[in-house]
Structures are given as structure tokens and as C-alpha cells.
Design a protein around this motif. Structure first.
Motif, PDB file in Angstrom:
ATOM      1  N   ILE A   6       0.831  -1.207   0.000  1.00 33.93           N
ATOM      2  CA  ILE A   6       0.000   0.000   0.000  1.00 33.93           C
ATOM      3  C   ILE A   6       0.864   1.255   0.000  1.00 33.93           C
ATOM      4  N   LEU A   7       1.927   1.262   0.798  1.00 27.84           N
ATOM      5  CA  LEU A   7       2.814   2.435   0.819  1.00 27.84           C
ATOM      6  C   LEU A   7       3.449   2.639  -0.555  1.00 27.84           C
ATOM      7  N   GLU A   8       3.830   1.545  -1.214  1.00 29.13           N
ATOM      8  CA  GLU A   8       4.448   1.663  -2.542  1.00 29.13           C
ATOM      9  C   GLU A   8       3.451   2.229  -3.552  1.00 29.13           C
ATOM     10  N   GLN A   9       2.219   1.750  -3.494  1.00 27.22           N
ATOM     11  CA  GLN A   9       1.196   2.260  -4.408  1.00 27.22           C
ATOM     12  C   GLN A   9       0.911   3.737  -4.169  1.00 27.22           C
ATOM     13  N   ALA A  10       1.086   4.166  -2.921  1.00 28.26           N
ATOM     14  CA  ALA A  10       0.836   5.567  -2.581  1.00 28.26           C
ATOM     15  C   ALA A  10       2.038   6.458  -2.874  1.00 28.26           C
ATOM     16  N   GLY A  11       3.153   5.845  -3.279  1.00 25.76           N
ATOM     17  CA  GLY A  11       4.361   6.628  -3.550  1.00 25.76           C
ATOM     18  C   GLY A  11       5.108   7.042  -2.304  1.00 25.76           C
ATOM     19  N   ILE A  12       4.887   6.326  -1.215  1.00 26.19           N
ATOM     20  CA  ILE A  12       5.561   6.623   0.058  1.00 26.19           C
ATOM     21  C   ILE A  12       6.772   5.705   0.174  1.00 26.19           C
ATOM     22  N   GLY A  13       7.955   6.304   0.238  1.00 27.07           N
ATOM     23  CA  GLY A  13       9.180   5.517   0.147  1.00 27.07           C
ATOM     24  C   GLY A  13       9.657   4.877   1.430  1.00 27.07           C
ATOM     25  N   ALA A  14       9.174   5.333   2.581  1.00 23.51           N
ATOM     26  CA  ALA A  14       9.650   4.798   3.857  1.00 23.51           C
ATOM     27  C   ALA A  14       8.542   4.945   4.903  1.00 23.51           C
ATOM     28  N   PRO A  15       8.523   4.075   5.903  1.00 22.98           N
ATOM     29  CA  PRO A  15       7.507   4.201   6.955  1.00 22.98           C
ATOM     30  C   PRO A  15       7.706   5.487   7.746  1.00 22.98           C
ATOM     31  N   PRO A  16       6.661   5.993   8.365  1.00 18.16           N
ATOM     32  CA  PRO A  16       6.762   7.268   9.094  1.00 18.16           C
ATOM     33  C   PRO A  16       7.672   7.179  10.309  1.00 18.16           C
ATOM     34  N   ARG A  17       8.375   8.275  10.568  1.00 17.16           N
ATOM     35  CA  ARG A  17       9.252   8.343  11.745  1.00 17.16           C
ATOM     36  C   ARG A  17       8.626   9.127  12.886  1.00 17.16           C
ATOM     37  N   THR A  18       7.590   9.905  12.584  1.00 13.73           N
ATOM     38  CA  THR A  18       6.880  10.649  13.623  1.00 13.73           C
ATOM     39  C   THR A  18       5.387  10.401  13.471  1.00 13.73           C
ATOM     40  N   TRP A  19       4.627  10.694  14.518  1.00 16.57           N
ATOM     41  CA  TRP A  19       3.179  10.531  14.451  1.00 16.57           C
ATOM     42  C   TRP A  19       2.572  11.528  13.467  1.00 16.57           C
ATOM     43  N   ALA A  20       3.171  12.698  13.337  1.00 14.39           N
ATOM     44  CA  ALA A  20       2.687  13.668  12.349  1.00 14.39           C
ATOM     45  C   ALA A  20       2.867  13.122  10.936  1.00 14.39           C
ATOM     46  N   GLU A  21       4.007  12.459  10.686  1.00 21.03           N
ATOM     47  CA  GLU A  21       4.230  11.837   9.385  1.00 21.03           C
ATOM     48  C   GLU A  21       3.239  10.707   9.139  1.00 21.03           C
ATOM     49  N   LEU A  22       2.915   9.972  10.190  1.00 19.30           N
ATOM     50  CA  LEU A  22       1.930   8.889  10.045  1.00 19.30           C
ATOM     51  C   LEU A  22       0.594   9.453   9.563  1.00 19.30           C
TER      52      LEU A  22
END
Length: 410
Positions: A147-163
Motif C-alpha cells: 500500500i505504501l508503494e502504491q501511494a508513492g511513500i518511500g519509507a515508513p513514518p518516523r513521527t506521528w505527524a508523518e503517520l
């Protein structure tokens, strides 16, 4: 007399093929959700009985929510268990009410040196130890790589704001309706998620004098974040009714991009027969908050102890040491990671769960405690109600927490 004994032995041989000898029976209470599976615990106990044919282990399994009540009611009747599983939040109450034996003097120097230092806090109260740590656990952030790849997100979030930002991207692309799923039912599960967020925001449940401060600072910010994810449609609204197995089901069905859950979910979601996301599961420590924390974690560990009413405390302790031994834990490390430090450098333990081991090395070092107080359960229940009021939009985070603080009487 000799003829009588011989006749008895002959009768025993005729009935069962061998003489029937007296045996020690131990009654043990375990949990039927998360961490080790019931089948694993039964296999461990079978292994012990094969090595100790004169000992019989009677196992009983209950959901986590019934574990404490079962223990207390049984001990109160004087006909309880010999060995019980207990949460990190209960040693204060159990020690104060003489539920568990103080086994401080039975802990060897080798045990002390071999077990991860933070694990000992699971079984300690006022400088004494009331069992062996067994389930060393915290909540991790699981994510769906596809799902992250399909969304173009290259890495998991490091902060809750990024999540939250990533969840908005995923929702905006229509990949899943509700990207985040949590266990926010009115139960201890929601306190574990809330504690994880408190640790991220640098908050506390109680101050150094034991007075509640969860209604301010990081405690308030944590609940505000929870409410915000609901209001923005990022959190599955059914989370307020979910326990951990519900979270695993939703995530394993591919219906969520992110989930907060215990260690056991990694292998079940990534390789379990009922999982639709096999090979797509990533895991990292729960995120931090910029300028406050790098990662977040709470102590969700559990211990095995010998009850104060056990008629066979030596045999019970022997069973506890077998169940918590490095040999036993390493053999069943796929659902719960070992308490032993050297296990994390064992290729056999890490095989197939290298990501989880890497996440554990970061998270287990910063585990945040829930309050250490004999009145923990009463305090937890008040906070659970406060969180539910906020999730149901019947009270603001500030008002709900302030009310819980006032009612606590601390």
C-alpha cells in the motif's frame, strides 16, 4: 504385608501395564490471546512433563481481560493456581496483597546477567522480584509495504505527524478507506496505545509524588492526537470497539495500511495461513514526536510467578524456570521475543524476522511504564472511560482527563 504389596503391584500392572505412582500436580493459569499461542504453551508444558514424568501440569487459558480476576478469586478461595501469568501492571497489587511469592532469593546471578535489564521491571516491586519475566513485549507500528508503494511513500513514518500525513495520502488515493487501525475498546488495550503516545509526547501518568498529571502536557496531547485521527477519517471508527485480535484481522485482510500491535502479529500477518498480506508486512518501532522523541514504546511485558498459596512452590518454581529458560524461549521466538540478551544475536532466532529484531532493539530500550500503584486497575478503568468519552465525542480531551484525575482520588 509383603503379599499385600505384591498383590497391589500385580493389580496395577494388570490395569495399566505399570505401577501407578503418586505425582505432583500443578495448576497453571495462562492467557488465550496475543503473544504465545495456546498450542505453543501446551507444547512447552508437554516438553516439561516429558522431562519430569512425576509432574502433571493442568493448564487453563482465559482472555487477558479475565486473567487478573481469575487469579484473585481463586487465591481468595484458597484453592487457586500454583503458577500464574501476570501483567507488568500487577506486581504492586499482588505483592501488597500476598498473591505471589517473593522469589528474589531464587534468582541466580546467571539469570540476572543473562536477562535484558529492562525485562526485570516486569516482575519487580519495591526492590523485590515476584517471578520471572516471560513475555517481553511492546507495541510496534506495522505497515503494509504494498500500500505504501502504491501511494508513492518511500519509507515508513518516523513521527506521528508523518503517520497522519501518510494516511491522508493513502486515503486520498482511495487505497483503503481508513488507513489506521488501533485496539481502542474500553479495556486495557486502549491504555497500551495511549501509553505509547504519551511516551512519544514526553508525558507522564503520575508525577514523582504519585499524583496524576496525565491531564496535561504529553498526556493531553496524546489523547488530542487520537481524537484528531478519528475526526480526519484516518482511524477506523470501529477501533473504539477493537481488541488486538480485531486489529490483526483487519490488517491481515489488507483493510489497513498501518496498525499498532504486539510482536505476535508480525509472523501471523506476514506468513499466517489466514493472511491476505503475506510478504507485505513491515514493522518499525512506534514513531516519535519531532523535538521530543525518536521512537515511542510502552512496557507491555508479562511475567510468570508462583502463588503464595501453592502447595508445591518448589515444583512450581522449577516449571517457571523451564518455561522462561533461554532454550524454551528461543524455540518459540516467532510469536514472542526472548527475554535473554544473547538470543538477539542468534541467527536461528532472527531468521525470517530480521525486521522485527531490528525494531525490538530500538523499542525495548525505551519502554515507558504504566503507573506503578496498588490502585492501578481503578486508575486504568477511569482513563479508559475518559478515552471512550472523547472517541464518542461526548467530552473534550481536557475535560475527560480532568474528570478522571479528580475521580482517582490520588
Amino acid at each position: 504385608m509383603e503379599r499385600l504389596i505384591a498383590a497391589s503391584l500385580t493389580a496395577a500392572m494388570a490395569l495399566g501395564g505399570s505401577a501407578v505412582w503418586a505425582e505432583t500436580t500443578l495448576n497453571a493459569l495462562f492467557m488465550s490471546q496475543a503473544a504465545y499461542s495456546e498450542a505453543d504453551v501446551r507444547a512447552m508444558a508437554d516438553g516439561y512433563m516429558k522431562e519430569h514424568p512425576d509432574t502433571k501440569i493442568n493448564l487453563e487459558f482465559v482472555p487477558y481481560e479475565g486473567l487478573r480476576d481469575k487469579t484473585l478469586l481463586a487465591q481468595g478461595s484458597g484453592q487457586g493456581y500454583d503458577v500464574v501469568l501476570f501483567d507488568v501492571i500487577w506486581p504492586a497489587e499482588y505483592a501488597t496483597n500476598n498473591i505471589l511469592l517473593d522469589i528474589t532469593d531464587r534468582i541466580t546471578p546467571e539469570m540476572t546477567a543473562g536477562v535484558l535489564p529492562g525485562a526485570w521491571t516486569t516482575v519487580e516491586y519495591q526492590g523485590h522480584r515476584y517471578g520471572m519475566p516471560w513475555i517481553l513485549d511492546t507495541k510496534y507500528l506495522f505497515y503494509n509495504k504494498a500500500i505504501l508503494e502504491q501511494a508513492g511513500i518511500g519509507a515508513p513514518p518516523r513521527t506521528w505527524a508523518e503517520l497522519s500525513a501518510d494516511a491522508k495520502i493513502i486515503k486520498g488515493k482511495g487505497l483503503v478507506e481508513y488507513p489506521i487501525v488501533w485496539s481502542w475498546a474500553q479495556a486495557e488495550a486502549v491504555i497500551c496505545d495511549y501509553a505509547t503516545l504519551i511516551s512519544a509526547y514526553g508525558g507522564k501518568f503520575l508525577d514523582d509524588q504519585g499524583k496524576p498529571v496525565f491531564d496535561q502536557g504529553g498526556g493531553l496531547q496524546a489523547l488530542e492526537y487520537m481524537k484528531q485521527t478519528v475526526d480526519e477519517g484516518l482511524t477506523n471508527p470501529n477501533s473504539k470497539e477493537y481488541l488486538e485480535e480485531d486489529v490483526r484481522r483487519i490488517f491481515s485482510n489488507g483493510e489497513a495500511a498501518f496498525a499498532l500491535n504486539w510482536t505476535y502479529m508480525y509472523n501471523l500477518a506476514n506468513a499466517g495461513d489466514d493472511s491476505k498480506v503475506k510478504g507485505q508486512v513491515g514493522v518499525v518501532p512506534a514513531p516519535g514526536v519531532e523535538g521530543v522523541s525518536v521512537v515511542s514504546a510502552m512496557n507491555g511485558s508479562m511475567g510468570l510467578g508462583v502463588t503464595a498459596t501453592s502447595a508445591n512452590p518448589d515444583a512450581a518454581w522449577d516449571f517457571v524456570t523451564y518455561m522462561t529458560s533461554q532454550k524454551t524461549q528461543d524455540a518459540y521466538a516467532k510469536l514472542s521475543l526472548p527475554i535473554w540478551a544473547s538470543s538477539y544475536d542468534d541467527p536461528a532466532v532472527a531468521k525470517g524476522q530480521e525486521e522485527l529484531i531490528a525494531a525490538a532493539k530500538s523499542a525495548l530500550a525505551v519502554m515507558f511504564p504504566r503507573p506503578t500503584t496498588p490502585k492501578y486497575n481503578e486508575l486504568s478503568a477511569l482513563i479508559q472511560v475518559a478515552i471512550q468519552q472523547v472517541l464518542l465525542a461526548t467530552a473534550s480531551p481536557a475535560d475527560a482527563l480532568a474528570d478522571a484525575k479528580e475521580q482517582s482520588g490520588l
